[in-house]
Design a protein around this motif. Structure first.
Motif, PDB file in Angstrom:
ATOM      1  N   HIS A 155      61.261  97.420  44.190  1.00  0.00           N
ATOM      2  CA  HIS A 155      60.581  96.845  43.025  1.00  0.00           C
ATOM      3  C   HIS A 155      61.591  96.251  42.037  1.00  0.00           C
ATOM      4  O   HIS A 155      61.306  95.250  41.386  1.00  0.00           O
ATOM      5  CB  HIS A 155      59.708  97.892  42.326  1.00  0.00           C
ATOM      6  N   GLY A 156      62.760  96.867  41.940  1.00  0.00           N
ATOM      7  CA  GLY A 156      63.811  96.318  41.080  1.00  0.00           C
ATOM      8  C   GLY A 156      64.253  94.939  41.555  1.00  0.00           C
ATOM      9  O   GLY A 156      64.401  94.018  40.747  1.00  0.00           O
ATOM     10  N   PHE A 157      64.459  94.798  42.869  1.00  0.00           N
ATOM     11  CA  PHE A 157      64.781  93.478  43.420  1.00  0.00           C
ATOM     12  C   PHE A 157      63.673  92.483  43.109  1.00  0.00           C
ATOM     13  O   PHE A 157      63.936  91.352  42.703  1.00  0.00           O
ATOM     14  CB  PHE A 157      64.977  93.539  44.938  1.00  0.00           C
ATOM     15  N   ALA A 158      62.415  92.912  43.312  1.00  0.00           N
ATOM     16  CA  ALA A 158      61.273  92.017  43.058  1.00  0.00           C
ATOM     17  C   ALA A 158      61.274  91.554  41.603  1.00  0.00           C
ATOM     18  O   ALA A 158      61.058  90.374  41.315  1.00  0.00           O
ATOM     19  CB  ALA A 158      59.959  92.720  43.402  1.00  0.00           C
ATOM     20  N   HIS A 159      61.546  92.476  40.684  1.00  0.00           N
ATOM     21  CA  HIS A 159      61.556  92.132  39.262  1.00  0.00           C
ATOM     22  C   HIS A 159      62.678  91.141  38.935  1.00  0.00           C
ATOM     23  O   HIS A 159      62.453  90.133  38.249  1.00  0.00           O
ATOM     24  CB  HIS A 159      61.695  93.402  38.418  1.00  0.00           C
ATOM     25  N   ILE A 160      63.865  91.425  39.422  1.00  0.00           N
ATOM     26  CA  ILE A 160      65.016  90.552  39.151  1.00  0.00           C
ATOM     27  C   ILE A 160      64.766  89.144  39.698  1.00  0.00           C
ATOM     28  O   ILE A 160      64.959  88.152  38.998  1.00  0.00           O
ATOM     29  CB  ILE A 160      66.313  91.141  39.756  1.00  0.00           C
ATOM     30  N   TYR A 161      64.332  89.064  40.940  1.00  0.00           N
ATOM     31  CA  TYR A 161      64.111  87.752  41.553  1.00  0.00           C
ATOM     32  C   TYR A 161      62.952  87.005  40.904  1.00  0.00           C
ATOM     33  O   TYR A 161      62.993  85.787  40.770  1.00  0.00           O
ATOM     34  CB  TYR A 161      63.872  87.888  43.056  1.00  0.00           C
ATOM     35  N   ARG A 162      61.928  87.731  40.494  1.00  0.00           N
ATOM     36  CA  ARG A 162      60.793  87.095  39.799  1.00  0.00           C
ATOM     37  C   ARG A 162      61.259  86.503  38.474  1.00  0.00           C
ATOM     38  O   ARG A 162      60.900  85.376  38.118  1.00  0.00           O
ATOM     39  CB  ARG A 162      59.663  88.104  39.585  1.00  0.00           C
ATOM     40  N   GLN A 163      62.096  87.236  37.737  1.00  0.00           N
ATOM     41  CA  GLN A 163      62.636  86.737  36.476  1.00  0.00           C
ATOM     42  C   GLN A 163      63.516  85.511  36.703  1.00  0.00           C
ATOM     43  O   GLN A 163      63.429  84.533  35.960  1.00  0.00           O
ATOM     44  CB  GLN A 163      63.419  87.837  35.746  1.00  0.00           C
ATOM     45  N   GLN A 164      64.362  85.550  37.723  1.00  0.00           N
ATOM     46  CA  GLN A 164      65.216  84.400  38.041  1.00  0.00           C
ATOM     47  C   GLN A 164      64.360  83.177  38.364  1.00  0.00           C
ATOM     48  O   GLN A 164      64.666  82.073  37.925  1.00  0.00           O
ATOM     49  CB  GLN A 164      66.123  84.722  39.231  1.00  0.00           C
ATOM     50  N   TRP A 165      63.302  83.367  39.138  1.00  0.00           N
ATOM     51  CA  TRP A 165      62.436  82.262  39.534  1.00  0.00           C
ATOM     52  C   TRP A 165      61.717  81.681  38.314  1.00  0.00           C
ATOM     53  O   TRP A 165      61.622  80.467  38.163  1.00  0.00           O
ATOM     54  CB  TRP A 165      61.437  82.716  40.596  1.00  0.00           C
ATOM     55  N   LEU A 166      61.246  82.557  37.421  1.00  0.00           N
ATOM     56  CA  LEU A 166      60.556  82.088  36.218  1.00  0.00           C
ATOM     57  C   LEU A 166      61.497  81.294  35.310  1.00  0.00           C
ATOM     58  O   LEU A 166      61.114  80.266  34.755  1.00  0.00           O
ATOM     59  CB  LEU A 166      59.940  83.258  35.457  1.00  0.00           C
ATOM     60  N   ILE A 167      62.719  81.781  35.160  1.00  0.00           N
ATOM     61  CA  ILE A 167      63.707  81.061  34.345  1.00  0.00           C
ATOM     62  C   ILE A 167      63.980  79.691  34.961  1.00  0.00           C
ATOM     63  O   ILE A 167      64.057  78.678  34.246  1.00  0.00           O
ATOM     64  CB  ILE A 167      65.004  81.887  34.209  1.00  0.00           C
ATOM     65  N   LYS A 168      64.119  79.643  36.273  1.00  0.00           N
ATOM     66  CA  LYS A 168      64.356  78.373  36.951  1.00  0.00           C
ATOM     67  C   LYS A 168      63.161  77.439  36.768  1.00  0.00           C
ATOM     68  O   LYS A 168      63.348  76.242  36.544  1.00  0.00           O
ATOM     69  CB  LYS A 168      64.608  78.635  38.444  1.00  0.00           C
ATOM     70  N   GLN A 169      61.957  77.956  36.843  1.00  0.00           N
ATOM     71  CA  GLN A 169      60.743  77.146  36.650  1.00  0.00           C
ATOM     72  C   GLN A 169      60.716  76.562  35.240  1.00  0.00           C
ATOM     73  O   GLN A 169      60.378  75.397  35.055  1.00  0.00           O
ATOM     74  CB  GLN A 169      59.476  77.967  36.908  1.00  0.00           C
ATOM     75  N   MET A 170      61.061  77.372  34.242  1.00  0.00           N
ATOM     76  CA  MET A 170      61.060  76.895  32.866  1.00  0.00           C
ATOM     77  C   MET A 170      62.144  75.827  32.674  1.00  0.00           C
ATOM     78  O   MET A 170      61.922  74.852  31.976  1.00  0.00           O
ATOM     79  CB  MET A 170      61.262  78.065  31.900  1.00  0.00           C
ATOM     80  N   ALA A 171      63.299  76.009  33.290  1.00  0.00           N
ATOM     81  CA  ALA A 171      64.387  75.036  33.164  1.00  0.00           C
ATOM     82  C   ALA A 171      64.001  73.712  33.835  1.00  0.00           C
ATOM     83  O   ALA A 171      64.372  72.634  33.329  1.00  0.00           O
ATOM     84  CB  ALA A 171      65.660  75.583  33.792  1.00  0.00           C
ATOM     85  N   ASN A 172      63.264  73.783  34.920  1.00  0.00           N
ATOM     86  CA  ASN A 172      62.833  72.568  35.624  1.00  0.00           C
ATOM     87  C   ASN A 172      61.791  71.771  34.836  1.00  0.00           C
ATOM     88  O   ASN A 172      61.659  70.574  35.037  1.00  0.00           O
ATOM     89  CB  ASN A 172      62.292  72.897  37.011  1.00  0.00           C
ATOM     90  N   LYS A 173      61.074  72.442  33.942  1.00  0.00           N
ATOM     91  CA  LYS A 173      60.046  71.763  33.151  1.00  0.00           C
ATOM     92  C   LYS A 173      60.632  70.990  31.976  1.00  0.00           C
ATOM     93  O   LYS A 173      59.971  70.190  31.367  1.00  0.00           O
ATOM     94  CB  LYS A 173      59.007  72.762  32.657  1.00  0.00           C
ATOM     95  N   ARG A 174      61.870  71.272  31.658  1.00  0.00           N
ATOM     96  CA  ARG A 174      62.515  70.613  30.505  1.00  0.00           C
ATOM     97  C   ARG A 174      62.928  69.229  30.798  1.00  0.00           C
ATOM     98  O   ARG A 174      63.198  68.620  31.637  1.00  0.00           O
ATOM     99  CB  ARG A 174      63.724  71.409  30.034  1.00  0.00           C
TER     100      ARG A 174
END
Length: 174
Positions: A155-174
């Motif tokens: 679950h820790g891996f899932a959380h870390i990777y989910r956060q990384q993916w969300l940050i990348k998604q937000m950066a791509n929207k800029r």
């Protein structure tokens, strides 16, 4: 809600296909389940890194348990069979979906791991040609301990990777 139910049902179908079918054409079932997961429930971009990490970590853990005599497979393999690695891949697909609720508290993930992990191994050994050669209580103690630690880590891996993916998604929207 439909996707959560589908996620749980697909995992169970895959579990039975792997445990009862083992290798060969039965491996097409988890492959199809992973395709459905990545095309309908989530995406490779969102969860591919998690699935690869869980497969590698889980296969390493089970290979260690194999080498230490906790369980045995037919033949003389030093690593787990492909069907067991496929089970780890399918487990990874549940972490952000139907089993996400277990990540809210570490003790809950640990408890679920300590109960469901060993149950899965004992059920799998009953239904397949996997042997658990150690005394049943010893095997249970080992698997409870391993899974009480492993499941929260997954679950820790899932959380870390989910956060990384969300940050990348937000950066791509800029």
């Amino acid at each position: 809600m439909h996707k959560l139910i589908a996620n749980a049902v697909l995992f169970q179908i895959g579990w039975f296909a792997c445990v009862l079918g083992g290798t060969g054409p039965w491996l097409l079932v988890p492959a199809a389940i992973l395709c459905v997961h990545f095309f309908w429930i989530s995406s490779w971009a969102a969860e591919g890194k998690l699935v690869v990490t869980v497969v590698l970590a889980g296969s390493a853990i089970d290979s260690f348990l194999l080498q230490t005599g906790v369980f045995e497979f037919p033949g003389d393999s030093l690593i787990v069979p492909l069907w067991l690695a496929a089970l780890w891949a399918m487990l990874a697909t549940t972490l952000n979906h139907c089993l996400d609720w277990t990540a809210r508290r570490v003790w809950l993930a640990s408890l679920l791991g300590a109960v469901s992990g060993p149950l899965s191994y004992f059920a799998g050994a009953t239904l397949s040609d996997v042997r658990l050669p150690l005394e049943q209580l010893t095997t249970l103690a080992i698997l409870v301990t391993v899974w009480a630690v492993v499941f929260p880590l997954l679950h820790g891996f899932a959380h870390i990777y989910r956060q990384q993916w969300l940050i990348k998604q937000m950066a791509n929207k800029r």
